[in-house]
Design a protein around this motif. Sequence first.
Motif, short mmCIF file in Angstrom:
data_model
loop_
_atom_site.label_atom_id
_atom_site.label_comp_id
_atom_site.label_asym_id
_atom_site.label_seq_id
_atom_site.Cartn_x
_atom_site.Cartn_y
_atom_site.Cartn_z
N GLU A 256 171.39 102.56 27.86
CA GLU A 256 172.84 102.80 27.53
C GLU A 256 172.77 102.75 25.68
N HIS A 257 171.75 102.18 25.13
CA HIS A 257 171.57 101.96 23.75
C HIS A 257 170.32 102.51 23.31
N GLU A 258 170.65 103.62 22.37
CA GLU A 258 169.35 104.30 21.66
C GLU A 258 168.57 103.14 20.98
N VAL A 259 169.17 102.11 20.35
CA VAL A 259 168.33 101.26 19.44
C VAL A 259 167.58 100.59 20.10
N VAL A 260 167.80 100.16 21.49
CA VAL A 260 167.02 99.55 22.17
C VAL A 260 166.09 100.08 22.95
N SER A 261 166.24 101.51 23.23
CA SER A 261 165.31 102.34 23.91
C SER A 261 164.09 102.69 22.96
N SER A 262 164.45 102.89 21.54
CA SER A 262 163.56 103.01 20.48
C SER A 262 162.62 101.86 20.24
N PHE A 263 163.22 100.63 20.51
CA PHE A 263 162.49 99.63 20.22
C PHE A 263 161.53 99.36 21.24
N PHE A 264 161.86 99.84 22.39
CA PHE A 264 160.97 99.40 23.55
C PHE A 264 159.93 100.50 23.71
N PHE B 219 161.93 95.46 13.58
CA PHE B 219 161.61 96.64 14.45
C PHE B 219 160.03 96.96 14.45
N GLU B 220 159.66 97.27 12.90
CA GLU B 220 158.43 97.86 12.81
C GLU B 220 157.21 96.85 12.80
N ARG B 221 157.70 95.35 12.45
CA ARG B 221 156.92 94.21 12.65
C ARG B 221 156.38 94.07 14.27
#
Length: 607
Positions: free
Chosen positions: A118-126, A580-582
């Motif tokens: 539901e949230h792109e920011v979470v999807s991108s993180f994982f 995120f990058e770390r």
Amino acid sequence: MPLSHDEITRFLKSVHPYDALPQDVLDSTARQIQVLEVEQDASLYELGNALPGVFIIYEGQVEITDENGAVVSHLGLRNSFGERGLFKDGRAVTNASAQEHSVLMLLAPDLVRDLASEHEVVSSFFDRTRGDRTDPQSLATSSIDILMAKDPAICTPGTPVQQAAQMMRDRHISSLCVTSDDALVGIVTLRDISGKYVADCMPETTLIAEIMTPDPITLSPTDIGSDVLHVMMERGIGHVPICEGSKLVGVVTQTDLTHYQAINSAELVRRIARAQSAQEMAHVTAEIPQLLVQLVASGNRHEIVTRLITDIADTATRRLLALAEEKLGPPPVPYLWLACGSQGRQEQTGVSDQDNCLMLDDSVSKDDMPYFAALAKFVCDGLDTCGYFYCPGDMMATNPRWCQPVRIWHTYFKGWIAKPNPEAQMLASVMFDLRPIGGTFELFTNLQADTLAAANANSIFVAHMISNSLKHTPPLGLLRGFATIRSGEHRNTLDLKHNGVVPVVDLARVYSLQGQLPEANSRARLKAAEAAGVLSPSGARDLLDAYDLIAENRLEHQVRLVKSGKKPDNYLPPSCLSDFERSHLRNAFVVVKTMQSAVGHGKGMLG
């Protein structure tokens, strides 16, 4: 220790990606989190077990180990773990245990998956894979099979020139590929017809064999478009046949490249190919840092960027060889100049030294050696002038040890394989990355095949090479998951070369030895290892994703330095990375360390 809803919410606001969630979603997530208090040495999960979810460390320390019990990471405050296995198949790919009394937050699998969907920011993180950064309109990132004419016009060596000219006129083309029994033997162009047949008033009975260019340079469909342009610029040609083995499958002309030219790197190649001195070339290579900035800013993948930059070094080397021959005269016997190190692997970045050697035909005499010593000095001095500084370890053709007849090179490799002492391991690691640059390429063919076969057959040598490959380890430690350099000029930074890309480069070399694979490029070696069954598809995918992320972080760090007016280097301060990058970089290091452990225990990640 119990935590209130407000305490959980405040903590999540300090952890990416949850800090980017809307307030209502954050509140809902906080209510669904389970808080766990665990004692020292408590097992949180074991490899292969179904994962209870994703953990976040609120307090304490957690140790992550692989299937062999080797430590791959120490985690502390705000670090999360368990996500890689959860999103793979729901089962743990490592072991996790508390190093001390710890407080953990646990997000159940369904909660994590719902947030990711539901949230792109979470999807991108994982999502631990890199996104597609290719610009399909860029020549630099387009494969040749997209650019080439797939039905090239052909003729035979026995075709009359007049008939060939009529074929070109009728088909509105400027060249014909010359074949015999389906194998490419030459190419003839309108310039050949006008400059030889017409200008020299050759008889009407003249055949194509008399004016064609025999054995023309070719590329393969898997090469990239800029390879064609660089060849054209350097050699002053306008047509490049494309072959699979000896079979002609297409042709690329300058017209085909009009809308795809990677003008920046190609222009540097063109200027170097026409330079009359090393000093003139140095004015061109001084532009490489800015080219690096442009290529990365354009979204090119790291392997494309390093390939284009290496092309420039290759061209400079070949131009220096040509200038050396102009000065010294023709060589007394055939020779081959080879590069090793990052140039040999086609992985040069914005900062590179030179690693090279000379192989001489076995007919060389003692009296011939001063010529090649002078040639080596001319080229190595020229490369240093161009910014490719002298190798600190003297792995250069100017060292008499690395300027030898082919038979001596055979002796070198046989000796290293038979007695793999520490020096032999180091030298073999360097020399197994050899790639011919200029001269008689045939001098290397048998040496490479024989050496790979001998190395593969010697299990003791392979074991030593595996041990040698484990000397460089990813920088995983206690501080936010990283072990930074502790003292000196680069204190509190990560060495993204020796502790980042080099561990993957070393692993790829081991796989190539195990599979007798001729590739020198690390990414190509990993793909070839997967195809040969040396590396499992899942292992190859994980390692490629990890390598890509580490290599791209390295290039982006160098770009930041260039933009700020500094020289590019490989020392990254973790403080310049976002959470995120770390997190992504730490996970990439964990993958590499896990693969090192598997190779070290003889398992090779084939499961």
